[in-house]
Design an enzyme around this catalytic site. Sequence first.
Site, PDB file in Angstrom:
ATOM      1  N   SER A 128       0.830  -1.205   0.000  1.00 64.62           N
ATOM      2  CA  SER A 128       0.000   0.000   0.000  1.00 64.62           C
ATOM      3  C   SER A 128       0.859   1.248   0.000  1.00 64.62           C
ATOM      4  CB  SER A 128      -0.916   0.023   1.220  1.00 64.62           C
ATOM      5  OG  SER A 128      -1.670   1.221   1.201  1.00 64.62           O
ATOM      6  N   LYS A 182      -4.364  -6.641   3.333  1.00 67.97           N
ATOM      7  CA  LYS A 182      -4.350  -5.479   2.419  1.00 67.97           C
ATOM      8  C   LYS A 182      -5.770  -5.127   1.977  1.00 67.97           C
ATOM      9  CE  LYS A 182      -2.907  -2.345  -0.600  1.00 67.97           C
ATOM     10  NZ  LYS A 182      -3.612  -2.363  -1.805  1.00 67.97           N
ATOM     11  N   HIS A 185      -7.413  -3.357   4.786  1.00 64.56           N
ATOM     12  CA  HIS A 185      -6.842  -1.998   4.790  1.00 64.56           C
ATOM     13  C   HIS A 185      -7.603  -1.113   3.799  1.00 64.56           C
ATOM     14  CE1 HIS A 185      -4.436   1.010   2.671  1.00 64.56           C
ATOM     15  NE2 HIS A 185      -3.831   1.259   3.811  1.00 64.56           N
ATOM     16  N   ASN A 186      -7.796  -1.609   2.601  1.00 66.60           N
ATOM     17  CA  ASN A 186      -8.500  -0.810   1.591  1.00 66.60           C
ATOM     18  C   ASN A 186      -9.950  -0.568   1.975  1.00 66.60           C
ATOM     19  OD1 ASN A 186      -6.066  -1.210   0.268  1.00 66.60           O
ATOM     20  ND2 ASN A 186      -7.023  -1.396  -1.743  1.00 66.60           N
ATOM     21  N   GLU A 189      -9.984   2.090   4.383  1.00 64.33           N
ATOM     22  CA  GLU A 189      -9.722   3.330   3.630  1.00 64.33           C
ATOM     23  C   GLU A 189     -11.038   3.879   3.037  1.00 64.33           C
ATOM     24  OE1 GLU A 189      -6.468   2.796   0.723  1.00 64.33           O
ATOM     25  OE2 GLU A 189      -7.790   3.718  -0.748  1.00 64.33           O
TER      26      GLU A 189
HETATM   27  P1  NDP Z   1      -1.179  -1.985 -14.059  1.00 60.65           P
HETATM   28  O1  NDP Z   1      -2.132  -2.581 -13.129  1.00 60.65           O
HETATM   29  O2  NDP Z   1      -1.605  -0.849 -14.900  1.00 60.65           O
HETATM   30  O3  NDP Z   1      -0.585  -3.148 -15.004  1.00 60.65           O
HETATM   31  C1  NDP Z   1       0.307  -2.893 -16.056  1.00 60.65           C
HETATM   32  C2  NDP Z   1       1.450  -3.866 -16.040  1.00 60.65           C
HETATM   33  O4  NDP Z   1       0.966  -5.212 -16.139  1.00 60.65           O
HETATM   34  C3  NDP Z   1       2.364  -3.653 -17.223  1.00 60.65           C
HETATM   35  O5  NDP Z   1       3.692  -3.896 -16.806  1.00 60.65           O
HETATM   36  C4  NDP Z   1       1.873  -4.718 -18.190  1.00 60.65           C
HETATM   37  O6  NDP Z   1       2.841  -5.083 -19.157  1.00 60.65           O
HETATM   38  C5  NDP Z   1       1.616  -5.846 -17.234  1.00 60.65           C
HETATM   39  N1  NDP Z   1       0.762  -6.902 -17.773  1.00 60.65           N
HETATM   40  C6  NDP Z   1      -0.589  -6.866 -17.944  1.00 60.65           C
HETATM   41  N2  NDP Z   1      -1.025  -8.042 -18.447  1.00 60.65           N
HETATM   42  C7  NDP Z   1       0.052  -8.840 -18.582  1.00 60.65           C
HETATM   43  C8  NDP Z   1       0.243 -10.173 -19.046  1.00 60.65           C
HETATM   44  N3  NDP Z   1      -0.777 -10.919 -19.462  1.00 60.65           N
HETATM   45  N4  NDP Z   1       1.505 -10.665 -19.056  1.00 60.65           N
HETATM   46  C9  NDP Z   1       2.542  -9.921 -18.632  1.00 60.65           C
HETATM   47  N5  NDP Z   1       2.415  -8.662 -18.191  1.00 60.65           N
HETATM   48  C10 NDP Z   1       1.198  -8.126 -18.161  1.00 60.65           C
HETATM   49  O7  NDP Z   1       0.166  -1.529 -13.267  1.00 60.65           O
HETATM   50  P2  NDP Z   1       0.348  -0.781 -11.870  1.00 60.65           P
HETATM   51  O8  NDP Z   1       1.797  -0.523 -11.768  1.00 60.65           O
HETATM   52  O9  NDP Z   1      -0.604   0.341 -11.685  1.00 60.65           O
HETATM   53  O10 NDP Z   1      -0.056  -1.880 -10.802  1.00 60.65           O
HETATM   54  C11 NDP Z   1       0.581  -3.135 -10.707  1.00 60.65           C
HETATM   55  C12 NDP Z   1      -0.104  -3.971  -9.655  1.00 60.65           C
HETATM   56  O11 NDP Z   1       0.013  -3.322  -8.410  1.00 60.65           O
HETATM   57  C13 NDP Z   1      -1.586  -4.177  -9.906  1.00 60.65           C
HETATM   58  O12 NDP Z   1      -1.969  -5.462  -9.478  1.00 60.65           O
HETATM   59  C14 NDP Z   1      -2.233  -3.146  -9.019  1.00 60.65           C
HETATM   60  O13 NDP Z   1      -3.553  -3.512  -8.645  1.00 60.65           O
HETATM   61  C15 NDP Z   1      -1.288  -3.144  -7.844  1.00 60.65           C
HETATM   62  N6  NDP Z   1      -1.260  -1.933  -7.043  1.00 60.65           N
HETATM   63  C16 NDP Z   1      -1.353  -0.711  -7.613  1.00 60.65           C
HETATM   64  C17 NDP Z   1      -1.331   0.440  -6.860  1.00 60.65           C
HETATM   65  C18 NDP Z   1      -1.405   1.752  -7.524  1.00 60.65           C
HETATM   66  O14 NDP Z   1      -1.458   2.769  -6.795  1.00 60.65           O
HETATM   67  N7  NDP Z   1      -1.382   1.832  -8.843  1.00 60.65           N
HETATM   68  C19 NDP Z   1      -1.194   0.385  -5.399  1.00 60.65           C
HETATM   69  C20 NDP Z   1      -1.005  -0.935  -4.901  1.00 60.65           C
HETATM   70  C21 NDP Z   1      -1.063  -2.032  -5.702  1.00 60.65           C
HETATM   71  P3  NDP Z   1       2.942  -4.271 -20.551  1.00 60.65           P
HETATM   72  O15 NDP Z   1       3.763  -3.061 -20.240  1.00 60.65           O
HETATM   73  O16 NDP Z   1       3.619  -5.214 -21.452  1.00 60.65           O
HETATM   74  O17 NDP Z   1       1.541  -3.939 -20.973  1.00 60.65           O
END
Ligand code: NDP
Length: 473
Positions: A128, A182, A185-186, A189
């Site tokens: 988080s 987690k 937590h959300n 939130e």
């Molecule tokens: P996203 O959730 O937007 O996901 C994008 C990433 O996932 C890219 O690297 C993409 O690769 C990859 N991806 C998607 N599908 C596949 C696949 N089939 N095979 C391989 N790679 C894949 O990214 P975030 O950074 O926002 O979040 C990452 C994780 O962290 C998520 O689970 C999210 O819920 C969690 N999270 C996010 C928070 C936030 O504030 N954003 C906070 C806490 C947790 P490519 O570049 O090739 O498309």
Amino acid sequence: DLADIGVTGLATMGRNLARNLARHGYAVAVHNRSASRTRDLVKEFGGEGTFVASEELADFVASLKRPRRAIIMVKAGAGTDAVIDQLAELMEPGDMIVDGGNAHFADTRRREAALREKGIHFVGTGISGGEEGALNGPSIMPGGSKESWEALGPILQDISAKVDGVPCAVHVGPDGAGHFVKMVHNGIEYSDMQLIAESYDLLRQALGATPAELAEVFREWNQGDLGSYLIEITAEVLDQVDAATGKPFVDVVVDQAEQKGTGRWTVQSALDLGVPVTGIAEAVFARALSGHPEQRAAAAGLEGPKLSGVGGRELIEDVRQALYASKIVAYAQGFDQMAAASKEYGWDLDLGAMATIWRGGCIIRAKFLDRIRAAYDADPALPTLLADPTFAAALNVAQGAWRRVVTTAVQIGVPTPGFSSALAYYDGLRRDRLPAALVQGLRDFFGAHTYLRVDREGAFHTDWSGDRSEHSA
Ligand code: NDP
């Protein structure tokens, strides 16, 4: 040279987590499905530490020291399953796969069990703090085996937020425990934000205060018992003026709250566990209500009370107390849910430790969590946070104001489901006798569901359609 740890999935979160690791002196293997993200990371931030970049997942795995430690930061759901499957093919017994995405804890339990068969440690980890936390120190909630914690714990504690020198990362418990915590937590939130929104709405409607004036109120509140990240940023958002129109920012934003799903998951799980998380549920439903413009338009002509502009400045202090009391209730419910899950899934959660790792790095970080930790330190088996002497005293001080606030809201027609349901929970829990006795009577009447008696052992049924005599069931 081989990398200490790897990150695959280099969107916002993964990239920042990789940089955080590198800044702490770890050699970090980095990989992303589309290689451009990997190249960009190395180009822009390569100077921050040691990155070992790979375009192919097999090279990424080969670039890791044994036992391997790989963190997945990809889109939750099918993407995560795909990456886990590919990684598992390439890894060996003893290696560790960390899922840092927002997975549902049931998925994490399933994945952990499947990988355990192969001797691979699967570590579902709640992270988080959003983008900023990932880079500068998040709150980290890892599940999985004790062995995996031995290999990962020091690194995770290193990159986590610290409060009073204490890292905001502990081993939460086995399998899906980290993602469960987690999730709660959300959920909390959600309820924190709902209570803040109700406070703002009620004060604005009742006093005719401007957003900028209310920003000042929240800024003051942030100095006291309510001091927290969310109260702090509420002041920032209320102070914001829209550049295009000169209006308060909050007045130009469409009033339909969205959700990505963790609040809903929390409530779904609470229903399964039979834990009344009314504060979180009201917050999820309030967002759902806001998101139905067609119904809202159709209902816009319905009559409200004629009363408005009630109350003076004293309402501000009353609302502060109602917010604090309702917050205690919402947290008590969330901690109950963790306690119930711990029992159901055999996790042996340390509730005080959960309060500790939420003190920094995460969205609900607050002074308040120190008090929760103290409550569980004093009595690890506390049946409800409301019964902790400090919280009980605070609720007692606040209850008069809390009742006045709910009354005022009802009188002027401002919905405060968070405040009212928290108060109803408080009044329900403290009651000597509940009307559940009547419910039991009705159930026995129409369905012969039987009931217990206050004065005798055993289950009983009354012959409602006959002579109304009582029989032992
Ligand atoms: P996203 O959730 O937007 O996901 C994008 C990433 O996932 C890219 O690297 C993409 O690769 C990859 N991806 C998607 N599908 C596949 C696949 N089939 N095979 C391989 N790679 C894949 O990214 P975030 O950074 O926002 O979040 C990452 C994780 O962290 C998520 O689970 C999210 O819920 C969690 N999270 C996010 C928070 C936030 O504030 N954003 C906070 C806490 C947790 P490519 O570049 O090739 O498309």
